[in-house]
Motif scaffolding. Structure first.
Motif, short mmCIF file in Angstrom:
data_model
loop_
_atom_site.label_atom_id
_atom_site.label_comp_id
_atom_site.label_asym_id
_atom_site.label_seq_id
_atom_site.Cartn_x
_atom_site.Cartn_y
_atom_site.Cartn_z
N LEU A 166 -3.16 -6.09 5.92
CA LEU A 166 -3.75 -6.51 7.19
C LEU A 166 -5.24 -6.21 7.03
CD1 LEU A 166 -1.69 -5.25 10.28
CD2 LEU A 166 -2.37 -7.59 9.75
N GLN A 209 -3.04 1.20 -5.97
CA GLN A 209 -2.15 2.35 -5.94
C GLN A 209 -0.98 2.10 -6.87
OE1 GLN A 209 -0.24 3.26 -2.20
NE2 GLN A 209 0.98 4.81 -3.22
N GLN A 225 1.43 -6.00 0.69
CA GLN A 225 1.10 -6.71 1.93
C GLN A 225 -0.17 -6.11 2.51
OE1 GLN A 225 4.59 -7.02 4.36
NE2 GLN A 225 3.48 -7.80 6.14
N GLY A 243 6.36 -3.70 -1.65
CA GLY A 243 6.88 -3.18 -0.40
C GLY A 243 5.91 -2.29 0.36
N HIS A 244 4.68 -2.16 -0.15
CA HIS A 244 3.69 -1.34 0.54
C HIS A 244 2.77 -2.21 1.38
CE1 HIS A 244 3.75 2.87 -1.35
NE2 HIS A 244 4.87 2.28 -1.67
N LEU A 245 2.16 -1.57 2.39
CA LEU A 245 1.23 -2.25 3.28
C LEU A 245 -0.10 -1.49 3.27
CD1 LEU A 245 0.58 -4.18 5.77
CD2 LEU A 245 1.40 -2.31 7.20
N ALA A 246 -1.20 -2.24 3.23
CA ALA A 246 -2.52 -1.61 3.42
C ALA A 246 -3.21 -2.27 4.60
CB ALA A 246 -3.38 -1.75 2.18
N VAL A 247 -3.69 -1.44 5.52
CA VAL A 247 -4.54 -1.89 6.61
C VAL A 247 -5.95 -1.46 6.23
CG1 VAL A 247 -5.04 -1.69 9.07
CG2 VAL A 247 -2.67 -1.56 8.27
N ILE A 248 -6.83 -2.44 6.04
CA ILE A 248 -8.17 -2.11 5.53
C ILE A 248 -9.21 -2.76 6.42
CG2 ILE A 248 -9.70 -2.17 3.52
CD1 ILE A 248 -7.25 -2.44 1.75
N ASN A 303 4.83 4.21 2.72
CA ASN A 303 4.38 2.99 2.06
C ASN A 303 3.23 2.31 2.80
OD1 ASN A 303 5.67 2.06 4.28
ND2 ASN A 303 7.15 0.77 3.21
N THR A 304 2.54 3.05 3.66
CA THR A 304 1.49 2.45 4.48
C THR A 304 0.16 3.17 4.28
OG1 THR A 304 3.19 1.85 6.10
CG2 THR A 304 0.90 1.76 6.83
N LEU A 305 -0.86 2.38 3.96
CA LEU A 305 -2.20 2.91 3.68
C LEU A 305 -3.16 2.36 4.71
CD1 LEU A 305 -4.23 4.22 1.56
CD2 LEU A 305 -4.29 1.98 0.47
N LEU A 306 -4.03 3.23 5.24
CA LEU A 306 -5.09 2.76 6.14
C LEU A 306 -6.43 3.20 5.59
CD1 LEU A 306 -6.26 1.65 8.85
CD2 LEU A 306 -5.85 3.91 9.83
N ILE A 307 -7.34 2.25 5.46
CA ILE A 307 -8.73 2.56 5.09
C ILE A 307 -9.59 1.90 6.15
CG2 ILE A 307 -10.50 2.41 3.30
CD1 ILE A 307 -8.27 1.81 1.28
N CYS A 308 -10.40 2.70 6.86
CA CYS A 308 -11.26 2.13 7.91
C CYS A 308 -12.40 3.09 8.19
CB CYS A 308 -10.45 1.87 9.17
SG CYS A 308 -9.86 3.36 9.98
N LEU A 312 -1.15 -3.15 -4.57
CA LEU A 312 -0.29 -2.11 -3.98
C LEU A 312 1.08 -2.16 -4.63
CD1 LEU A 312 -1.06 -2.96 -0.26
CD2 LEU A 312 -2.09 -1.13 -1.61
N PHE A 333 7.59 -0.60 7.66
CA PHE A 333 6.44 0.29 7.53
C PHE A 333 6.51 1.43 8.54
CE2 PHE A 333 5.16 -4.05 6.26
CZ PHE A 333 5.18 -3.81 4.89
#
Lengths: 357, 357
Positions: B295, B324, B293, B309-314, A327-332, B306, A356
């Motif tokens: 960051l 998504q 959620q 319950g999902h997290l995106a770090v962008i 459930n965790t997405l990273l875009i960088c 999202l 997460f």
């Protein structure tokens, strides 16, 4: 000549978060879409030159299931599970004294489980030659990789006296700054330290006795408990009081009989996404798709890592890392090396971080 | 004065793919994080001014479960399920003749289920006034929204004779080009067509008889079967041979007694992500987070949607849509309106398209 291999598989790196996680670190992942993880690939490689039963995996006890699942051919006694992290010296000692319980005469190859080697035949040739060298010489041998760029993320080995491909080591230098790295590479006198070691059982036991006597005494005393029901419980006590020290600092930099074999076999420690990207298969627009399915429009030079069975439709990104796990997405930006640990750290500090990866 | 409402909830739009999908179109989604979907919000709004049992939902038979789940207060007879898509004229006729079976005298409000109205009190005032107007006049009334920009995605209504807020309609114009839209807005004479209609039962039945006699005859003949066990089966046959035509083209543009009520109540058809973005709550960097959620580091003016319950770090995106749903991720410039349908179409053409949203 009896050969053993110790594969070090205890890494918990966060630099590939969230693709790699503490629950499933890098060595257990299939970075190149080959169907085999880095650990499996390492194991397969070594199995070409020695009996499978002589290959030991040292890892953390948390990864027992993953190792059993990925390498079902291993017997339980080939999987050494550390109760806690104490760096490479105790890790290697644990395996070395286990081999010593079985035999009094052996040559040992120590390799990391999560590196990439693209020219496996060249690697195996070097290793075979190296095993012969340590069989006939009281020598600690390390493989030095001919540098192809002034990499600041690696350690360097300075060549000492000698003529052939195997030389005495003059100095070890940890991660230099860029200026120094350039001088190193230009000089032709410095090789990358790949963290691959070869030695005979006697040589390494002597080295532990001389340079790390506390560790030597602990594992010597622990010898009766290998492969017994008490092993895990007692090992806990050994590790709890064990020095936390690397084999490089504890032995390599102190011993007098350290040699380096100059090598070239397409090596990378896969320490960062950038180092992965250099080596990955890329489409005509420079996109490296590690896993998952994609529909791409106007994209360039991205790395895309999706869960199995997932699809990403991406339009208009250049130079990004897009990676999802659970459930965790990273875009960088894919070169945001220094920030990737920060992301993982910031996520770990969220009030609901447990939800997460 | 007995008032009824017909909520049209049959849309299957792909412009918000993959957030909205054919399985769960826009009207069933909570775009604003209020805890209520657009359909529920529409229903709640209408329930302020008429008895709940007089509110009918017309949708496709595939959405029966979603409607029952989202509006458990509805009795089965309030949910009209079309067996296939035949545009708005048959949809409205189906509901109108059902009301005609129950009563001979009623005023009817027809509203889409998936629009946004930010000033609900103003809307309800206009509707109450409109219901009185059609109760006392043989008039087809449409609500015209005062335009705030030269929008090319909307239909326009040209004001005709009259003095008050309610005027005769002079012309309807579908989506104009930008130049024309600018002329329309500057003239002060053109209002947006919001697709919201009011009429008395007699007026609309007369209009169907006059302008769409085939449709009128079909549903008149179908009257005995409403709320019987045969309804679904026989409706299938009605729809299979029914003309596919919009109420705008079939009635509004032909009838002589069409009026427009000039209105302002913060309306948007939420037809595109851009129109959503205009209205959404945004953080100080202009990022609109619809669900999930986040960051965020160095981001500007993105829309992020999202799964729960999902997290995106962008890090480092500007002007993108990141959305998504299930195993499908879309990342694209948020103003890529015209391409969003293309993405969904391209995914539908994948050999394994059934695996995705």
């Amino acid at each position: 000549m009896t050969n053993y291999c110790i594969i070090m598989a205890g890494g918990v790196g966060s630099r590939f978060w969230p693709y790699s996680t503490t629950q499933c670190p890098k060595q257990f992942l299939d970075f190149f879409g080959t169907g085999r993880s880095l650990l499996q690939t390492t194991f397969d490689r070594i199995a070409h030159i020695m009996p499978v039963e002589n290959i030991y995996i040292v890892s953390n006890k948390n990864y027992r299931e993953q190792i059993l699942e990925q390498l079902p051919e291993l017997k339980p006694e080939q999987i050494l599970l550390e109760p806690m992290r104490r760096n490479t010296a105790p890790c290697i000692a644990y395996a070395v004294y286990k081999i010593k319980k079985k035999t009094s005469d052996a040559n040992i190859l120590v390799v990391p489980s999560d590196h990439l080697i693209t020219n496996e035949l060249a690697f195996l040739d070097v290793v075979k030659e190296g095993l012969e060298f340590v069989d006939t010489n009281d020598a600690i041998l390390t493989l030095g990789i001919k540098p192809t760029r002034p990499e600041t993320g690696y350690g360097y080995i300075q060549l000492g006296k000698g003529n052939g491909a195997t030389r005495k080591v003059k100095t070890f230098t940890e991660k230099p700054n860029l200026e120094l790295a350039k001088v190193f590479v230009d000089s032709g006198e410095f090789y990358w330290n790949a963290g691959i070691f070869l030695w005979s059982l006697n040589t390494i036991v002597n080295a532990f006795n001389t340079y790390l006597p506390d560790i030597a005494n602990k594992f010597e005393a622990f010898t009766p408990y290998y492969d017994t029901p008490e092993e895990a419980q007692l090992l806990n006590e050994v590790y709890a009081t064990c020095q936390n020290i690397s084999i490089d600092y504890g032995v390599m930099e102190k011993a007098q009989n350290v040699y380096v074999r100059m090598s070239e076999f397409g090596w990378s420690d896969l320490g960062t996404w950038s180092s992965y990207y250099e080596l990955a298969n890329k489409d005509q627009d420079g996109n490296a798709i590690v896993s998952g399915q994609t529909l791409l429009y106007n994209n360039k030079n991205n790395i895309i890592v999706l869960p199995k069975g997932h699809l990403a439709v991406i339009d208009g990104l250049e130079g990004y890392l897009i990676t999802q796990r659970g459930n965790t997405l990273l875009i960088c930006p894919k070169d945001a090396e220094s920030k990737m640990r920060q992301y993982a750290k910031d996520v770990a500090e969220l009030p609901n971080s447990k939800d997460f990866q």
